[in-house]
Each structure stands twice: as C-alpha cells, then as structure tokens.
Write a protein that holds these residues in place. Structure first.
Motif, PDB file in Angstrom:
ATOM      1  N   GLY A  57       0.842  -1.191   0.000  1.00 40.36           N
ATOM      2  CA  GLY A  57       0.000   0.000   0.000  1.00 40.36           C
ATOM      3  C   GLY A  57       0.875   1.237   0.000  1.00 40.36           C
ATOM      4  N   ASN A  58       0.779   2.057   1.047  1.00 37.62           N
ATOM      5  CA  ASN A  58       1.591   3.269   1.159  1.00 37.62           C
ATOM      6  C   ASN A  58       2.858   3.061   1.977  1.00 37.62           C
ATOM      7  OD1 ASN A  58      -0.161   4.867  -0.350  1.00 37.62           O
ATOM      8  ND2 ASN A  58      -1.409   5.361   1.452  1.00 37.62           N
ATOM      9  N   ASP A  59       3.012   1.908   2.590  1.00 34.49           N
ATOM     10  CA  ASP A  59       4.195   1.612   3.396  1.00 34.49           C
ATOM     11  C   ASP A  59       5.327   1.118   2.497  1.00 34.49           C
ATOM     12  OD1 ASP A  59       2.663   2.193   5.616  1.00 34.49           O
ATOM     13  OD2 ASP A  59       2.235   0.087   6.063  1.00 34.49           O
ATOM     14  N   VAL A  60       6.520   1.680   2.683  1.00 30.38           N
ATOM     15  CA  VAL A  60       7.681   1.275   1.896  1.00 30.38           C
ATOM     16  C   VAL A  60       8.803   0.892   2.856  1.00 30.38           C
ATOM     17  CG1 VAL A  60       9.409   1.981   0.205  1.00 30.38           C
ATOM     18  CG2 VAL A  60       7.068   2.809   0.000  1.00 30.38           C
ATOM     19  N   PHE A  61       9.357  -0.297   2.646  1.00 35.34           N
ATOM     20  CA  PHE A  61      10.497  -0.787   3.409  1.00 35.34           C
ATOM     21  C   PHE A  61      11.656  -0.955   2.437  1.00 35.34           C
ATOM     22  CE2 PHE A  61       6.557  -2.418   5.190  1.00 35.34           C
ATOM     23  CZ  PHE A  61       6.616  -1.906   6.475  1.00 35.34           C
ATOM     24  N   ASP A  62      12.682  -0.136   2.598  1.00 34.73           N
ATOM     25  CA  ASP A  62      13.803  -0.160   1.668  1.00 34.73           C
ATOM     26  C   ASP A  62      15.025  -0.752   2.368  1.00 34.73           C
ATOM     27  OD1 ASP A  62      15.668   0.185  -0.312  1.00 34.73           O
ATOM     28  OD2 ASP A  62      15.306   2.319  -0.578  1.00 34.73           O
ATOM     29  N   GLY A  63      15.283  -2.021   2.105  1.00 35.41           N
ATOM     30  CA  GLY A  63      16.456  -2.699   2.648  1.00 35.41           C
ATOM     31  C   GLY A  63      17.460  -2.976   1.555  1.00 35.41           C
ATOM     32  N   SER A  64      17.418  -2.177   0.490  1.00 34.24           N
ATOM     33  CA  SER A  64      18.319  -2.392  -0.639  1.00 34.24           C
ATOM     34  C   SER A  64      19.664  -1.730  -0.380  1.00 34.24           C
ATOM     35  CB  SER A  64      17.707  -1.828  -1.924  1.00 34.24           C
ATOM     36  OG  SER A  64      17.647  -0.424  -1.861  1.00 34.24           O
ATOM     37  N   VAL A  65      20.669  -2.201  -1.074  1.00 31.55           N
ATOM     38  CA  VAL A  65      21.999  -1.606  -0.984  1.00 31.55           C
ATOM     39  C   VAL A  65      21.956  -0.167  -1.485  1.00 31.55           C
ATOM     40  CG1 VAL A  65      24.382  -1.743  -1.806  1.00 31.55           C
ATOM     41  CG2 VAL A  65      23.168  -3.833  -1.158  1.00 31.55           C
ATOM     42  N   LYS A  66      21.245   0.053  -2.580  1.00 32.93           N
ATOM     43  CA  LYS A  66      21.124   1.409  -3.122  1.00 32.93           C
ATOM     44  C   LYS A  66      20.484   2.344  -2.101  1.00 32.93           C
ATOM     45  CE  LYS A  66      19.200   4.048  -7.001  1.00 32.93           C
ATOM     46  NZ  LYS A  66      18.931   5.213  -6.213  1.00 32.93           N
ATOM     47  N   GLY A  67      19.445   1.894  -1.438  1.00 39.39           N
ATOM     48  CA  GLY A  67      18.780   2.706  -0.427  1.00 39.39           C
ATOM     49  C   GLY A  67      19.710   3.047   0.728  1.00 39.39           C
ATOM     50  N   ARG A  68      20.506   2.091   1.143  1.00 38.56           N
ATOM     51  CA  ARG A  68      21.460   2.345   2.230  1.00 38.56           C
ATOM     52  C   ARG A  68      22.529   3.332   1.794  1.00 38.56           C
ATOM     53  NH1 ARG A  68      22.193  -3.879   4.355  1.00 38.56           N
ATOM     54  NH2 ARG A  68      20.018  -4.164   4.919  1.00 38.56           N
ATOM     55  N   LEU A  69      23.013   3.181   0.571  1.00 42.26           N
ATOM     56  CA  LEU A  69      24.017   4.119   0.070  1.00 42.26           C
ATOM     57  C   LEU A  69      23.441   5.530  -0.065  1.00 42.26           C
ATOM     58  CD1 LEU A  69      25.775   1.920  -2.647  1.00 42.26           C
ATOM     59  CD2 LEU A  69      26.718   2.650  -0.439  1.00 42.26           C
ATOM     60  N   ASP A  70      22.194   5.623  -0.508  1.00 42.46           N
ATOM     61  CA  ASP A  70      21.543   6.939  -0.622  1.00 42.46           C
ATOM     62  C   ASP A  70      21.407   7.595   0.753  1.00 42.46           C
ATOM     63  OD1 ASP A  70      21.318   6.630  -3.343  1.00 42.46           O
ATOM     64  OD2 ASP A  70      19.187   6.071  -3.314  1.00 42.46           O
ATOM     65  N   ARG A  71      21.009   6.819   1.767  1.00 42.35           N
ATOM     66  CA  ARG A  71      20.869   7.369   3.111  1.00 42.35           C
ATOM     67  C   ARG A  71      22.231   7.793   3.664  1.00 42.35           C
ATOM     68  NH1 ARG A  71      17.050   3.267   3.190  1.00 42.35           N
ATOM     69  NH2 ARG A  71      18.414   1.781   4.220  1.00 42.35           N
ATOM     70  N   LEU A  72      23.254   7.010   3.374  1.00 40.56           N
ATOM     71  CA  LEU A  72      24.608   7.349   3.823  1.00 40.56           C
ATOM     72  C   LEU A  72      25.098   8.637   3.177  1.00 40.56           C
ATOM     73  CD1 LEU A  72      27.101   6.498   5.474  1.00 40.56           C
ATOM     74  CD2 LEU A  72      27.867   5.231   3.461  1.00 40.56           C
ATOM     75  N   SER A  73      24.843   8.806   1.879  1.00 41.38           N
ATOM     76  CA  SER A  73      25.291  10.022   1.198  1.00 41.38           C
ATOM     77  C   SER A  73      24.542  11.242   1.706  1.00 41.38           C
ATOM     78  CB  SER A  73      25.145   9.893  -0.322  1.00 41.38           C
ATOM     79  OG  SER A  73      23.787   9.873  -0.696  1.00 41.38           O
ATOM     80  N   GLN A  74      23.283  11.088   2.096  1.00 42.53           N
ATOM     81  CA  GLN A  74      22.513  12.206   2.647  1.00 42.53           C
ATOM     82  C   GLN A  74      23.010  12.597   4.032  1.00 42.53           C
ATOM     83  OE1 GLN A  74      18.412  11.047   2.493  1.00 42.53           O
ATOM     84  NE2 GLN A  74      18.309  11.176   0.270  1.00 42.53           N
ATOM     85  N   ALA A  75      23.591  11.631   4.747  1.00 46.32           N
ATOM     86  CA  ALA A  75      24.108  11.911   6.091  1.00 46.32           C
ATOM     87  C   ALA A  75      25.331  12.802   6.048  1.00 46.32           C
ATOM     88  CB  ALA A  75      24.428  10.615   6.798  1.00 46.32           C
ATOM     89  N   PHE A  76      26.045  12.773   4.921  1.00 44.22           N
ATOM     90  CA  PHE A  76      27.237  13.605   4.774  1.00 44.22           C
ATOM     91  C   PHE A  76      26.827  14.881   4.174  1.00 44.22           C
ATOM     92  CE2 PHE A  76      29.238   9.385   4.866  1.00 44.22           C
ATOM     93  CZ  PHE A  76      30.062   9.591   5.934  1.00 44.22           C
TER      94      PHE A  76
END
Length: 76
Positions: A57-76
C-alpha cells in the motif's frame, strides 16, 4: 474499493529474481503484519544492487543496498 485493493497489494523489488523459498519467507513475514489476504507482484530492478525494496500500500520498506548508500550520502 480501489484503495482497499491497493492497500492489500505488495510490490517486492530485488536486484535478481527471487527463488521460491525467498518469496515464501517474504510472504510469511508480511502476512504476520498485514494479514494473509495480500496479492504479490515481484519485480527485478538491477539498480538496487542487492537486498529488497517492499511496498505494501503506502508503506515502503527499503532494505536495498542502493537505499542504504543513498541514506549514507545524505548523512554527509
């Protein structure tokens, strides 16, 4: 009615095609949270690099490598 159908629809994206055992683990885990009356759609998305991205539905669970890399790049 359409909204209820969309809430019960699951889209599972993975970098490679999931085998039957993996699909059963995903559906068993989601059935415990959302109930057993879900419909599933499996997609292959090589851009994910690995892991899974699951939308229920509207819930999204992103456990992908790309998602983790995107979150890491946003942290910097």
């Amino acid at each position: 009615m359409r909204l209820e159908v969309e809430r019960r629809h699951v889209v599972v994206e993975s970098a490679t095609d999931l085998d039957t055992a993996s699909r059963e683990r995903v559906s068993a885990g989601l059935a415990g949270t959302y109930g057993a009356d879900l419909t599933y759609e499996y997609r292959v998305n090589p851009e994910l690099l690995g892991g899974l991205k699951v939308r229920v539905g509207n819930d999204v669970f992103d456990g992908s490598v790309k998602g983790r890399l995107d979150r890491l790049s946003q942290a910097f």
